[in-house]
Design an enzyme around this catalytic site. Sequence first.
Site, PDB file in Angstrom:
ATOM      1  N   VAL A  43      36.029  44.706  51.810  1.00 43.89           N
ATOM      2  CA  VAL A  43      35.464  43.728  50.757  1.00 43.89           C
ATOM      3  C   VAL A  43      35.417  44.778  49.640  1.00 43.89           C
ATOM      4  O   VAL A  43      34.894  45.799  49.371  1.00 43.89           O
ATOM      5  CB  VAL A  43      33.958  43.289  50.847  1.00 43.89           C
ATOM      6  CG1 VAL A  43      33.527  42.558  49.740  1.00 43.89           C
ATOM      7  CG2 VAL A  43      34.315  42.305  52.045  1.00 43.89           C
ATOM      8  N   CYS A  44      35.960  44.175  48.223  1.00 46.50           N
ATOM      9  CA  CYS A  44      35.826  44.906  46.970  1.00 46.50           C
ATOM     10  C   CYS A  44      36.483  46.360  46.975  1.00 46.50           C
ATOM     11  O   CYS A  44      37.418  46.783  47.550  1.00 46.50           O
ATOM     12  CB  CYS A  44      34.539  44.964  46.669  1.00 46.50           C
ATOM     13  SG  CYS A  44      33.995  45.241  45.093  1.00 46.50           S
ATOM     14  N   THR A  45      35.430  47.365  46.613  1.00 47.31           N
ATOM     15  CA  THR A  45      35.982  48.748  46.611  1.00 47.31           C
ATOM     16  C   THR A  45      35.940  49.385  47.961  1.00 47.31           C
ATOM     17  O   THR A  45      36.313  50.613  48.080  1.00 47.31           O
ATOM     18  CB  THR A  45      34.966  49.788  45.526  1.00 47.31           C
ATOM     19  OG1 THR A  45      33.661  49.205  45.983  1.00 47.31           O
ATOM     20  CG2 THR A  45      35.237  49.133  44.280  1.00 47.31           C
TER      21      THR A  45
ATOM     22  N   THR B 266      41.326  44.348  45.414  1.00 46.36           N
ATOM     23  CA  THR B 266      40.015  45.096  45.016  1.00 46.36           C
ATOM     24  C   THR B 266      39.506  44.368  43.981  1.00 46.36           C
ATOM     25  O   THR B 266      40.074  43.558  43.228  1.00 46.36           O
ATOM     26  CB  THR B 266      40.338  46.479  44.907  1.00 46.36           C
ATOM     27  OG1 THR B 266      39.153  47.165  45.146  1.00 46.36           O
ATOM     28  CG2 THR B 266      41.106  46.845  43.671  1.00 46.36           C
TER      29      THR B 266
ATOM     30  N   ALA C 244      38.729  40.708  46.945  1.00 43.44           N
ATOM     31  CA  ALA C 244      38.199  41.220  45.509  1.00 43.44           C
ATOM     32  C   ALA C 244      36.688  41.507  45.473  1.00 43.44           C
ATOM     33  O   ALA C 244      35.917  41.906  46.711  1.00 43.44           O
ATOM     34  CB  ALA C 244      38.458  40.267  44.412  1.00 43.44           C
TER      35      ALA C 244
END
Length: 327
Positions: A109-111, A129, A162
């Site tokens: 998830v994300c970073t 990301t 993202a």
Amino acid sequence: MTDPRRVLVVGYHAAELLDISCVTTALTVANYLRGEELYRVVLATPGGRPIHTGSGLVLQAQDKLERITGPLDTLVVSGGIGYVEAMDDRRLVAHVRRLAMESRRVAAVCTGAGVLAAAGLLDGRRAATHWDHAAPLSVRFPQVTFDGDPIFVTDGPFCTSAGVTSALDLTLSFIEDDVGADLARGVARQLVTYLQRPGNQAQMSMYTAAPAARNSLVQDTIDHVAGHLADDLSSAVLAERAGVSERHLTRLFLREVEDTPGRFVRRARTEAAAQLLTTTDLTMEAVASRCGFGTPETLRQAFQSRYGVSPSHYRATQSRCAPVLVS
């Protein structure tokens, strides 16, 4: 009853609470709705230490990352402001690499995608990301194609999303793939999220992707477009309304919003159509007319270009209920 799918969520210091809870809550609700343990979810951290999340709350881990062994159904690495330190933690990265080899599906998830990249798991792959971190991650890991636009990306067994709440969209897609679309939509309704966004949808609406245009003429034109989508919004008409030449208006739009007036109008109409398709029972003809496309075929072409699916497919998969066609 079949054995529950083992899902391991990996956290670390300054991980984002929503990156974690969107995943764990959606899977827990799926269990509740089915009345059985479809997913057995565990949150693990290095040493089993509590997570002092980036949101300021402290989250207790359920197990030590070092103690976890496979096989796992799904491995999920959280993101958060502590991701740079996490990428540099050799022990954490080594355990993620080890567990990825024992997992059917590996997600971030994300970073958190940066941790997967540090483990060498994303080499030669495309990964989503957070839009604000795609560039620095691309510099650090040039062998990975980081994309800051889509909600989530699936490349083989690797699934990356993202930022923050897109973890919910990613997890809903897992539930749909594993169990079915009906359960995924049921979970979305329980979580009071009316729309499960498809992975290729942009992270941000064009109206939130950037601050208001600095040039008052451009901002006035944008406001006019938003309120008059069914009107003639050709570049010539917009330029005449603004009192400038088409060439000058195009130059201003490219400088202010990094797009031409024509493409901006097309995006505005397509996003408005997407909203109408998922929140109203209007027919395709009515949606096309209200958004300035003229015909359903023009709407279909624009939708296919922007979202990669037809308007009817988008409505069928994103709406809370089947449409009752009215004009």
